[in-house]
Structure formats: C-alpha cells, structure tokens
Scaffold this motif. Structure first.
Motif, PDB file in Angstrom:
ATOM      1  N   MET A  36     -47.359 -14.504  -6.398  1.00  0.00           N
ATOM      2  CA  MET A  36     -46.468 -13.430  -5.992  1.00  0.00           C
ATOM      3  C   MET A  36     -46.917 -12.886  -4.641  1.00  0.00           C
ATOM      4  O   MET A  36     -48.104 -12.674  -4.424  1.00  0.00           O
ATOM      5  N   TYR A  37     -45.974 -12.721  -3.735  1.00  0.00           N
ATOM      6  CA  TYR A  37     -46.326 -12.140  -2.452  1.00  0.00           C
ATOM      7  C   TYR A  37     -45.127 -11.382  -1.900  1.00  0.00           C
ATOM      8  O   TYR A  37     -43.984 -11.575  -2.318  1.00  0.00           O
ATOM      9  N   HIS A  38     -45.430 -10.486  -0.968  1.00  0.00           N
ATOM     10  CA  HIS A  38     -44.405  -9.683  -0.307  1.00  0.00           C
ATOM     11  C   HIS A  38     -44.535  -9.901   1.194  1.00  0.00           C
ATOM     12  O   HIS A  38     -45.646  -9.971   1.724  1.00  0.00           O
ATOM     13  N   THR A  39     -43.403  -9.973   1.869  1.00  0.00           N
ATOM     14  CA  THR A  39     -43.455 -10.241   3.301  1.00  0.00           C
ATOM     15  C   THR A  39     -42.337  -9.514   4.029  1.00  0.00           C
ATOM     16  O   THR A  39     -41.244  -9.314   3.478  1.00  0.00           O
ATOM     17  N   TRP A  40     -42.642  -9.070   5.247  1.00  0.00           N
ATOM     18  CA  TRP A  40     -41.654  -8.466   6.143  1.00  0.00           C
ATOM     19  C   TRP A  40     -41.963  -8.965   7.536  1.00  0.00           C
ATOM     20  O   TRP A  40     -43.126  -8.974   7.955  1.00  0.00           O
ATOM     21  N   MET A  41     -40.943  -9.388   8.279  1.00  0.00           N
ATOM     22  CA  MET A  41     -41.195  -9.876   9.643  1.00  0.00           C
ATOM     23  C   MET A  41     -39.951  -9.725  10.498  1.00  0.00           C
ATOM     24  O   MET A  41     -38.827  -9.644   9.981  1.00  0.00           O
ATOM     25  N   ARG A  42     -40.187  -9.621  11.810  1.00  0.00           N
ATOM     26  CA  ARG A  42     -39.116  -9.570  12.792  1.00  0.00           C
ATOM     27  C   ARG A  42     -39.509 -10.467  13.959  1.00  0.00           C
ATOM     28  O   ARG A  42     -40.662 -10.491  14.381  1.00  0.00           O
ATOM     29  N   TYR A  43     -38.518 -11.188  14.505  1.00  0.00           N
ATOM     30  CA  TYR A  43     -38.740 -12.012  15.694  1.00  0.00           C
ATOM     31  C   TYR A  43     -37.677 -11.674  16.732  1.00  0.00           C
ATOM     32  O   TYR A  43     -36.544 -11.312  16.390  1.00  0.00           O
ATOM     33  N   PHE A  44     -38.045 -11.769  18.023  1.00  0.00           N
ATOM     34  CA  PHE A  44     -37.112 -11.456  19.090  1.00  0.00           C
ATOM     35  C   PHE A  44     -37.485 -12.248  20.330  1.00  0.00           C
ATOM     36  O   PHE A  44     -38.559 -12.835  20.413  1.00  0.00           O
TER      37      PHE A  44
END
Length: 296
Positions: free
Chosen positions: A1-9
């Motif tokens: 189980m894992y949680h992830t948040w990311m943004r790319y630009f």
C-alpha cells in the motif's frame, strides 16, 4: 500500500534563463514500487525522510539506504532504487534542470560521485519541497518563478543537511581555517591531516566546492578586509597578519581578487562604516554588536 501525489510542468525557454527550473515535484509514502532501471535527461533530488530501501550501483551491487538520506539522479546516468517492501519509506522528489546545475556541481552542492548522501535531517529540504508543492497548484501565474526559486533553496538546504557536515562544519575545513595564516603549502596542510595532497583537494572540493588554495585565499582576504576596515595598520602589517611577507605581492593579489587596491578598499570602508576607526581588532569568536540607541 502506498500513497502518492505529484505534479509535472514545462517551463518556457525564457524561464530557463533564470538558471534553475523545476520540472516536477512529488510526495510519496509507503511500500512504493521500485524505480528503474531507467535514465533521465535532467536532475532529480530524492529525499528519504523515514524508512529504508536500496540503491543499485551501475555494477549491479545493491547499497542499503536508511533515512534520512538523499538520492541524486543525474542526467544520462542509469539508476535503479526502491523502498524496502516490509518497511517502505517516505520520500519527496524534485525534478529540475538549467544552466546553473553546472555551477552548483562545481561548488559541491550537487555531487555526481555520491549518488547516495546521508543527511543529518530533512526538515529544511522538506520545507523547500513543500513550497514547490504549494506553488505547483494549477493556474498559478507565478509557478515557474516560484518553483525555480525554491529549487535554489532546496540545494542549499540539502548542502546544509549533509551528515558529514556537523553543526560546526567540516573538520578539515575547520583545521584549514585555523592554519590559514601560516606559511604552509597545500602539501604541508595535507601532511598535517595524514592525507595526500590529492586527498585533501578532494575533501575540500567535496565540502567547500573549491580547491584548498582558493579556500585558504578566501579566508586570508576576508581577514585582510576586516583589518583594513577596522584598524589603521599599514598595508604591509596587514599583509604579514594574513600570511604574506611580501606586501607588494599581497597588494597585487588583493587588487586582482577584490577588484580594488587595499588602500582604496580602506578609503571606501572608512566612508561607509559609521563611527570612524578603531584600534581594537574584533575577536572573530566574539564579534562586536550594535546595541539599542543610547546604550553605553
């Protein structure tokens, strides 16, 4: 189980001229899947704040990673790493690029020869990553500039957090600073530390981002500036105090490195610093302070 948040630009070409641009940011927690093997065309700083895992060397050997730690992923260099499947880890990462990466590498802030760097703590780095994450909200008109500025902050925070730099700094640099005004060659400085000249150069480059000669010169000229600004010692006496028996050589060196002659530097400081001259040389460990108005 894992949680992830990311943004790319994708910053524009004009933003690249700022020196550093952020390409992405992410926060992840848990038993994350392994990354790689892969190769990127930009830099990534991966900050591990808790947990443990592994990093695979190019020769196929696995190295243990225990938080707090930093993983450098460099452009053109294959990498392969992952969290321990039993414990997982907390990681934050920032993808970045730009012409200033070469300068930060020369100064020792980015370390191509150390893909795994133990850290003393991750508070400063996480704060910088948090600023990037907040700036990365969609529709932010200042996104590129805010995130680029935070990458500079991140590199400084990571440099400060290196575990091999204690609260008082690197012990080799401390010793060099103590001996900076003695007439010793680089080889003689190295011998005092039971090191070869090459080993000393590598240690100073890693800790200060410059050669031992330049590090010592910076200390000597800094002290010379203090003496010129705070005393009426003749230039020849200042030269001797900072390790130069030949005042003419000292004057030429000072002029070349500082951009103005010692006498001219003193004149400029005399006009800029209120209170006139003092015959007392301040103790570097107990600098004078400016008290409240009317204080004795």
């Amino acid at each position: 189980m894992y949680h992830t948040w990311m943004r790319y630009f994708t910053p524009s070409p004009v933003h690249h001229r700022l020196g550093l641009v952020c390409l992405g940011v992410g926060l992840q927690h848990g038993t994350l899947p392994a990354v790689g093997p892969r190769t990127l065309d930009h830099h990534v700083a991966v900050v591990i704040s808790s947990g443990r895992g592994w990093l695979r060397d190019p020769d196929g050997r696995d190295r243990g990673v225990t938080a707090p730690a930093l993983l450098w992923l460099l452009p053109g260099v294959p990498h392969h790493y992952g969290a321990d499947p039993e414990t997982g880890w907390d990681e934050s990462f920032v993808d970045f690029t730009g012409p200033a990466t070469a300068t930060y590498t020369d100064l020792g802030y980015i370390e191509p020869d150390r893909p795994l760097v133990p850290l003393a703590d991750t508070a400063g780095a996480r704060a910088a990553v948090g600023r990037i994450a907040r700036a990365a909200r969609r529709g932010n008109p200042l996104l590129e500039v805010e995130t680029g500025a935070a990458v500079h902050e991140l590199l400084v925070a990571l440099r400060r957090a290196r575990a091999d730099l204690g609260r008082d700094g690197d012990p080799v640099l401390q010793a060099l600073a103590r001996d900076a005004f003695r007439p010793l060659s680089v080889a003689e400085h190295a011998a005092r530390h039971a090191m070869t000249a090459a080993e000393l150069r590598a240690a100073v480059r890693r800790a200060a981002g410059c050669s031992p000669k330049d590090y010592l010169l910076g200390i000597r000229l800094g002290r010379a500036k203090e003496l010129l600004a705070a005393t009426e010692l003749p230039v020849a006496a200042v030269a001797r105090r900072v390790g130069y028996d030949d005042p003419a050589y000292f004057s030429r060196l000072f002029t070349r490195r500082v951009g103005t002659a010692p006498v001219r530097f003193r004149e400029q400081q005399g006009r800029a610093v209120p209170g006139g001259w003092s015959n007392r040389i301040p103790d570097p460990d107990d600098p004078p302070t400016i008290g409240p108005a009317g204080a004795a």
